[in-house]
Design an enzyme around this catalytic site. Structure first.
Site, PDB file in Angstrom:
ATOM      1  CE  LYS A  60     -56.052  -1.096 -66.695  1.00  0.00           C
ATOM      2  NZ  LYS A  60     -55.937   0.368 -66.543  1.00  0.00           N
TER       3      LYS A  60
ATOM      4  CG  ASP B  77     -55.352  -0.302 -63.024  1.00  0.00           C
ATOM      5  OD1 ASP B  77     -55.576   0.805 -63.530  1.00  0.00           O
ATOM      6  OD2 ASP B  77     -56.255  -0.963 -62.454  1.00  0.00           O
TER       7      ASP B  77
HETATM    8  P1  NDP Z   1     -53.828   1.028 -55.780  1.00  0.00           P
HETATM    9  O1  NDP Z   1     -53.795  -0.449 -55.775  1.00  0.00           O
HETATM   10  O2  NDP Z   1     -52.591   1.783 -55.499  1.00  0.00           O
HETATM   11  O3  NDP Z   1     -54.962   1.573 -54.798  1.00  0.00           O
HETATM   12  C1  NDP Z   1     -56.269   1.154 -54.942  1.00  0.00           C
HETATM   13  C2  NDP Z   1     -57.081   1.739 -53.815  1.00  0.00           C
HETATM   14  O4  NDP Z   1     -58.466   1.497 -54.048  1.00  0.00           O
HETATM   15  C3  NDP Z   1     -56.764   1.110 -52.481  1.00  0.00           C
HETATM   16  O5  NDP Z   1     -57.012   2.016 -51.461  1.00  0.00           O
HETATM   17  C4  NDP Z   1     -57.768  -0.052 -52.451  1.00  0.00           C
HETATM   18  O6  NDP Z   1     -58.068  -0.517 -51.157  1.00  0.00           O
HETATM   19  C5  NDP Z   1     -58.966   0.591 -53.071  1.00  0.00           C
HETATM   20  N1  NDP Z   1     -59.798  -0.424 -53.722  1.00  0.00           N
HETATM   21  C6  NDP Z   1     -59.409  -1.299 -54.678  1.00  0.00           C
HETATM   22  N2  NDP Z   1     -60.408  -2.115 -55.019  1.00  0.00           N
HETATM   23  C7  NDP Z   1     -61.460  -1.736 -54.250  1.00  0.00           C
HETATM   24  C8  NDP Z   1     -62.782  -2.187 -54.145  1.00  0.00           C
HETATM   25  N3  NDP Z   1     -63.237  -3.202 -54.889  1.00  0.00           N
HETATM   26  N4  NDP Z   1     -63.594  -1.540 -53.264  1.00  0.00           N
HETATM   27  C9  NDP Z   1     -63.150  -0.516 -52.512  1.00  0.00           C
HETATM   28  N5  NDP Z   1     -61.885  -0.058 -52.571  1.00  0.00           N
HETATM   29  C10 NDP Z   1     -61.056  -0.650 -53.422  1.00  0.00           C
HETATM   30  O7  NDP Z   1     -54.404   1.427 -57.228  1.00  0.00           O
HETATM   31  P2  NDP Z   1     -54.364   2.828 -57.971  1.00  0.00           P
HETATM   32  O8  NDP Z   1     -54.363   3.938 -56.988  1.00  0.00           O
HETATM   33  O9  NDP Z   1     -53.308   2.764 -58.996  1.00  0.00           O
HETATM   34  O10 NDP Z   1     -55.758   2.798 -58.755  1.00  0.00           O
HETATM   35  C11 NDP Z   1     -56.943   3.398 -58.257  1.00  0.00           C
HETATM   36  C12 NDP Z   1     -57.883   3.675 -59.412  1.00  0.00           C
HETATM   37  O11 NDP Z   1     -57.264   4.573 -60.332  1.00  0.00           O
HETATM   38  C13 NDP Z   1     -58.281   2.456 -60.254  1.00  0.00           C
HETATM   39  O12 NDP Z   1     -59.606   2.619 -60.714  1.00  0.00           O
HETATM   40  C14 NDP Z   1     -57.335   2.526 -61.438  1.00  0.00           C
HETATM   41  O13 NDP Z   1     -57.833   1.851 -62.568  1.00  0.00           O
HETATM   42  C15 NDP Z   1     -57.279   4.025 -61.647  1.00  0.00           C
HETATM   43  N6  NDP Z   1     -56.139   4.544 -62.388  1.00  0.00           N
HETATM   44  C16 NDP Z   1     -54.856   4.284 -62.009  1.00  0.00           C
HETATM   45  C17 NDP Z   1     -53.803   4.821 -62.718  1.00  0.00           C
HETATM   46  C18 NDP Z   1     -52.386   4.632 -62.278  1.00  0.00           C
HETATM   47  O14 NDP Z   1     -51.519   5.236 -62.902  1.00  0.00           O
HETATM   48  N7  NDP Z   1     -52.097   3.852 -61.264  1.00  0.00           N
HETATM   49  C19 NDP Z   1     -54.019   5.636 -63.909  1.00  0.00           C
HETATM   50  C20 NDP Z   1     -55.409   5.916 -64.186  1.00  0.00           C
HETATM   51  C21 NDP Z   1     -56.415   5.370 -63.446  1.00  0.00           C
HETATM   52  P3  NDP Z   1     -57.352  -1.854 -50.565  1.00  0.00           P
HETATM   53  O15 NDP Z   1     -56.019  -1.409 -50.098  1.00  0.00           O
HETATM   54  O16 NDP Z   1     -58.258  -2.277 -49.486  1.00  0.00           O
HETATM   55  O17 NDP Z   1     -57.282  -2.827 -51.705  1.00  0.00           O
HETATM   56  O1  2IT Z   2     -55.874   3.331 -66.242  1.00  0.00           O
HETATM   57  C1  2IT Z   2     -54.771   3.797 -66.570  1.00  0.00           C
HETATM   58  O2  2IT Z   2     -54.682   4.744 -67.361  1.00  0.00           O
HETATM   59  C2  2IT Z   2     -53.564   3.213 -65.993  1.00  0.00           C
HETATM   60  N1  2IT Z   2     -53.667   2.337 -65.139  1.00  0.00           N
HETATM   61  C3  2IT Z   2     -52.213   3.666 -66.438  1.00  0.00           C
HETATM   62  C4  2IT Z   2     -51.835   3.024 -67.750  1.00  0.00           C
HETATM   63  C5  2IT Z   2     -50.429   3.267 -68.208  1.00  0.00           C
HETATM   64  O3  2IT Z   2     -50.069   2.658 -69.227  1.00  0.00           O
HETATM   65  O4  2IT Z   2     -49.693   4.044 -67.605  1.00  0.00           O
END
Ligand code: NDP
Ligand code: 2IT
Length: 444
Positions: A124, A164
């Site tokens: 990461k 992420d």
């Molecule tokens: P994005 O940046 O697209 O979206 C994040 C969302 O969460 C936004 O709505 C953001 O709000 C909100 N957010 C972020 N930080 C905080 C906080 N401290 N408190 C409250 N709300 C918060 O990210 P993703 O959708 O990609 O990621 C969301 C989650 O999913 C994370 O935990 C990530 O690690 C996990 N994840 C993502 C993967 C991926 O493929 N993208 C894969 C597996 C897991 P704001 O707009 O206000 O920042």
């Molecule tokens: O938390 C996760 O699994 C991710 N943000 C996606 C990682 C990846 O390599 O696609």
């Protein structure tokens, strides 16, 4: 292994890293029994070698903002474990990013990637840079400066980053562009790329869709139909958006979404048209979720999380520790019977204990959100064979991987009373594959 001793040693050697300690503690507590059945693991000190990352890169990132001012941020890449394949895991850009958060994420990623059935190790990276409020050119300059340092540590067979929080298609595009310029190669050392330059169909959808596929597997064990179930989703970014999209297509009713300022509650449910508005609001306008409530005349609660709203199913999809003990009790009191985590470690240890005690369907992120990195793995395969698969092919593979992850969780997590502890199941299954690979490869 004595879990207490391992933990106290880690806390002494790596103080002030609470998220890292939290993630390690949860895994160690659940794998202890299985680990102790294998004296050879202890002989080779597998546990410390699994908890402490292989290496950590820390660097300063310097860039120039639109006003001509010179800005600095911190950059990191954690290469946690490569026993079963190249380091693999996303990059997070958020003001809260620090070593503890990235170490917890890299540790979790190692077990998650092991569950996917694909040959990927865990890593990461990220920065305390926040893309919010920055111009497109500022984001580009930052990404280029970040990769100028990062590029020498990554490669298609060594370490493959992705997105992420705060890193989506735009940021991956800028980072990959700079990476290619530095490395003079075109082998796909990033996933989540645009479709025109080696990206995979279904990668943007994969985490959210995958989480819903996992939820369906859990519901199937109880003979419950998703149709008309009321679902509370948090977040409104990549994972939340595609979770909601899939839920709507299956006839579920999604009543909440959120961002870091607050949440919206729409008792009529978010439909296709309203979701299209959210896609545009968040991905194009880069606005706030509050604007949804203004447009559709529904409730907006500033500074709060959605877990007090009555729902059948909760799908936290924002960030770590967003469901605490009180939130968990509120969900249970309102009749919530399933929680499937799109985010990484969204539930605190107290919340997890509440869910397990209540014996509801509870899927930890490392199982339920593994669809994202799984399709990243499929993107790597397509890059290697220099072919692109159809949407149907990738989606079918994603569905079968989520089914397989569910089966692995059941194998190790099913209790005598018939309840499946998916936390234990995911941790033990993920651990065993990495442990066997490490044992076979000697003391490294
Ligand atoms: P994005 O940046 O697209 O979206 C994040 C969302 O969460 C936004 O709505 C953001 O709000 C909100 N957010 C972020 N930080 C905080 C906080 N401290 N408190 C409250 N709300 C918060 O990210 P993703 O959708 O990609 O990621 C969301 C989650 O999913 C994370 O935990 C990530 O690690 C996990 N994840 C993502 C993967 C991926 O493929 N993208 C894969 C597996 C897991 P704001 O707009 O206000 O920042
Ligand atoms: O938390 C996760 O699994 C991710 N943000 C996606 C990682 C990846 O390599 O696609």
């Amino acid at each position: 292994m004595e879990v207490k001793k391992v933990l106290s040693d880690l806390k002494r050697r790596f103080p002030n890293e609470p998220e890292y300690h939290q993630a390690v503690e949860e895994v160690l507590m659940t794998i202890e029994e299985e680990y102790n059945k294998h004296p050879e693991f202890e002989k080779y000190n597998l546990i410390e070698r699994l908890c402490i990352p292989d290496r950590v890169f820390t660097f300063r990132v310097t860039w120039v903002d639109d006003k001509g001012q010179v800005q600095t941020n911190m950059g990191y890449r954690i290469q946690h474990n490569n026993a079963i394949g190249p380091y693999k895991g996303g990059i997070r850009f958020h003001s809260s990013v620090n070593l503890s958060i990235l170490k917890f994420l890299a540790f979790e990623q190692t077990f998650k990637n092991s569950l996917t059935t694909l040959p990927m190790g865990g890593g990461k990276g990220g920065s305390d840079f926040s893309p919010r409020g920055k111009s497109d050119m500022e984001v580009m300059r930052f990404c280029q400066a970040f990769v100028t340092e990062l590029w020498r540590h990554i490669g298609p067979q060594t370490d493959v980053p992705a997105g992420d929080i705060g890193v989506g298609g735009r940021e991956v595009g800028y980072m990959y562009g700079m990476y290619k310029k530095m490395a003079l190669e075109n082998t796909g050392t990033f996933t989540g790329k645009g479709l025109e330059f080696g990206g995979s169909l279904v990668r943007p959808e994969a985490t959210g869709y995958g989480n819903v596929y996992f939820l369906l597997e859990m519901l199937k064990t109880k003979g419950i139909d998703i149709k008309d179930k009321v679902v509370a989703v948090s977040g409104s970014g990549n994972v939340a958006q595609y979770t909601v999209k899939k839920l709507i297509s299956l006839g579920a009713k999604v009543i909440t979404m959120s961002d870091s300022n607050g949440y919206i509650y729409d008792p009529d449910g978010i439909d296709e048209e309203k979701l299209a508005y959210i896609f545009n609001l968040k991905n194009v306008q880069r606005g706030r979720i509050r604007e949804y409530a203004e447009k559709y005349g529904c409730k907006y609660v500033e500074g709060a999380r959605p877990w007090n709203e009555k729902c059948d199913i909760a799908m936290p999809s924002a960030t770590q520790n967003e469901i605490d003990g009180d939130d968990a009790r509120a969900l249970l009191a309102n009749g919530c019977f399933a929680v499937s985590e799109g985010a990484n470690m969204p539930s605190t240890p107290e919340a997890i204990a509440e869910f397990l005690n209540a014996k509801i369907l509870y899927a930890p992120g490392k199982a339920a959100n593994a669809g994202g990195v799984s399709v990243s793995g499929l993107e790597m395969t397509q890059n290697s064979i220099k072919l692109s698969w159809s949407r149907e092919e990738v989606d079918a593979k994603l569905q079968s991987i989520m089914k397989e992850i569910h089966a692995q969780c059941t194998l190790y997590g099913k209790q005598e009373d018939g309840y499946t502890n998916y936390v234990k199941g995911a941790n033990v299954a993920g651990f065993m594959k990495v442990a066997k690979a490490m044992m076979a490869q000697g003391v490294l």
